[in-house]
Design a protein around this motif. Structure first.
Motif, PDB file in Angstrom:
ATOM      1  N   UNK A 117     -51.567 -87.368 100.359  1.00 25.58           N
ATOM      2  CA  UNK A 117     -52.865 -86.792 100.020  1.00 25.58           C
ATOM      3  C   UNK A 117     -52.821 -85.914  98.780  1.00 25.58           C
ATOM      4  N   UNK A 118     -51.632 -85.714  98.215  1.00 23.69           N
ATOM      5  CA  UNK A 118     -51.485 -84.823  97.065  1.00 23.69           C
ATOM      6  C   UNK A 118     -50.986 -85.527  95.809  1.00 23.69           C
ATOM      7  N   UNK A 119     -50.882 -86.824  95.831  1.00 25.68           N
ATOM      8  CA  UNK A 119     -50.289 -87.524  94.692  1.00 25.68           C
ATOM      9  C   UNK A 119     -51.038 -87.275  93.394  1.00 25.68           C
ATOM     10  N   UNK A 120     -52.346 -87.246  93.441  1.00 21.96           N
ATOM     11  CA  UNK A 120     -53.123 -87.018  92.210  1.00 21.96           C
ATOM     12  C   UNK A 120     -52.833 -85.643  91.612  1.00 21.96           C
ATOM     13  N   UNK A 121     -52.728 -84.643  92.483  1.00 20.28           N
ATOM     14  CA  UNK A 121     -52.404 -83.301  92.003  1.00 20.28           C
ATOM     15  C   UNK A 121     -51.004 -83.262  91.396  1.00 20.28           C
ATOM     16  N   UNK A 122     -50.059 -83.877  92.074  1.00 14.47           N
ATOM     17  CA  UNK A 122     -48.668 -83.861  91.615  1.00 14.47           C
ATOM     18  C   UNK A 122     -48.469 -84.685  90.353  1.00 14.47           C
TER      19      UNK A 122
END
Length: 186
Positions: A36-41
């Motif tokens: 759920x955090x790939x875009x942020x990372x």
């Protein structure tokens, strides 16, 4: 954490009077929350790498080292395969390379699926390289993608494992199958 890397790089360059290029920075995906955090990372890293053993364990909430529940741990679990497929699609959408390490990369049946999903790199123990190389060089990408398409619709880890082992045996790669699966001739 990146701040510390930049600061260390600057200190070495200043103290040693040496020009050093910034190394590539990536993130290991070993817990489900990263899905759920790939875009942020992606804004912070150059690549993604999946630790398949830990990710499988945490996705299934099964301690693979606990003999009471270790039998529930399976790389063939539909949730694991669907999560990996999602990770690859998301990484490619974000224009970031993605690799996988752990048991899945070094197992012929799952390596076929990793190839079909589009992992850029499979990282494995050196003892598995020849088996995986033989398997992947004898499995056309179109076949691998067809297998992946079928497997992603299945809802049972044992059925998925059998399906993949059956495919390898039909292709004359039965020596790549570790189980005692025996199929009748014909």
């Amino acid at each position: 954490a990146l701040y510390l890397l930049y600061r260390s790089l600057a200190e070495v360059q200043e103290e040693e009077q040496v020009k050093i290029a910034m190394p590539k920075v990536g993130v290991m995906i070993e817990v489900p929350s990263i899905l759920l955090q790939m875009r942020d990372l992606a804004e912070l890293v150059d690549f993604f790498s999946v630790g398949s053993n830990d990710l499988t364990q945490y996705l299934l909430a099964v301690d693979r080292n606990n003999p009471r529940v270790a039998g529930l741990y399976s790389s063939y679990h539909p949730a694991v395969l669907r999560a990996l497929n999602f990770l690859v699609r998301e990484a490619h959408h974000l224009n970031k390379p993605i690799s996988i390490c752990g048991e899945m990369a070094g197992e012929p049946t799952t390596a076929i699926l990793m190839m079909a999903m589009g992992f850029n790199v499979l990282s494995m123990s050196s003892s598995n390289i020849l088996r995986i190389r033989k398997t992947l060089s004898h499995v056309p990408l179109a076949d691998a993608k067809s297998l992946l398409h079928e497997v992603l619709k299945m809802d049972s880890a044992p059925v998925i494992k059998s399906w993949l082992e059956h495919y390898l045996i039909k292709q004359g790669l039965g020596d790549m199958v570790k189980s005692n699966l025996a199929l009748p001739n014909g």
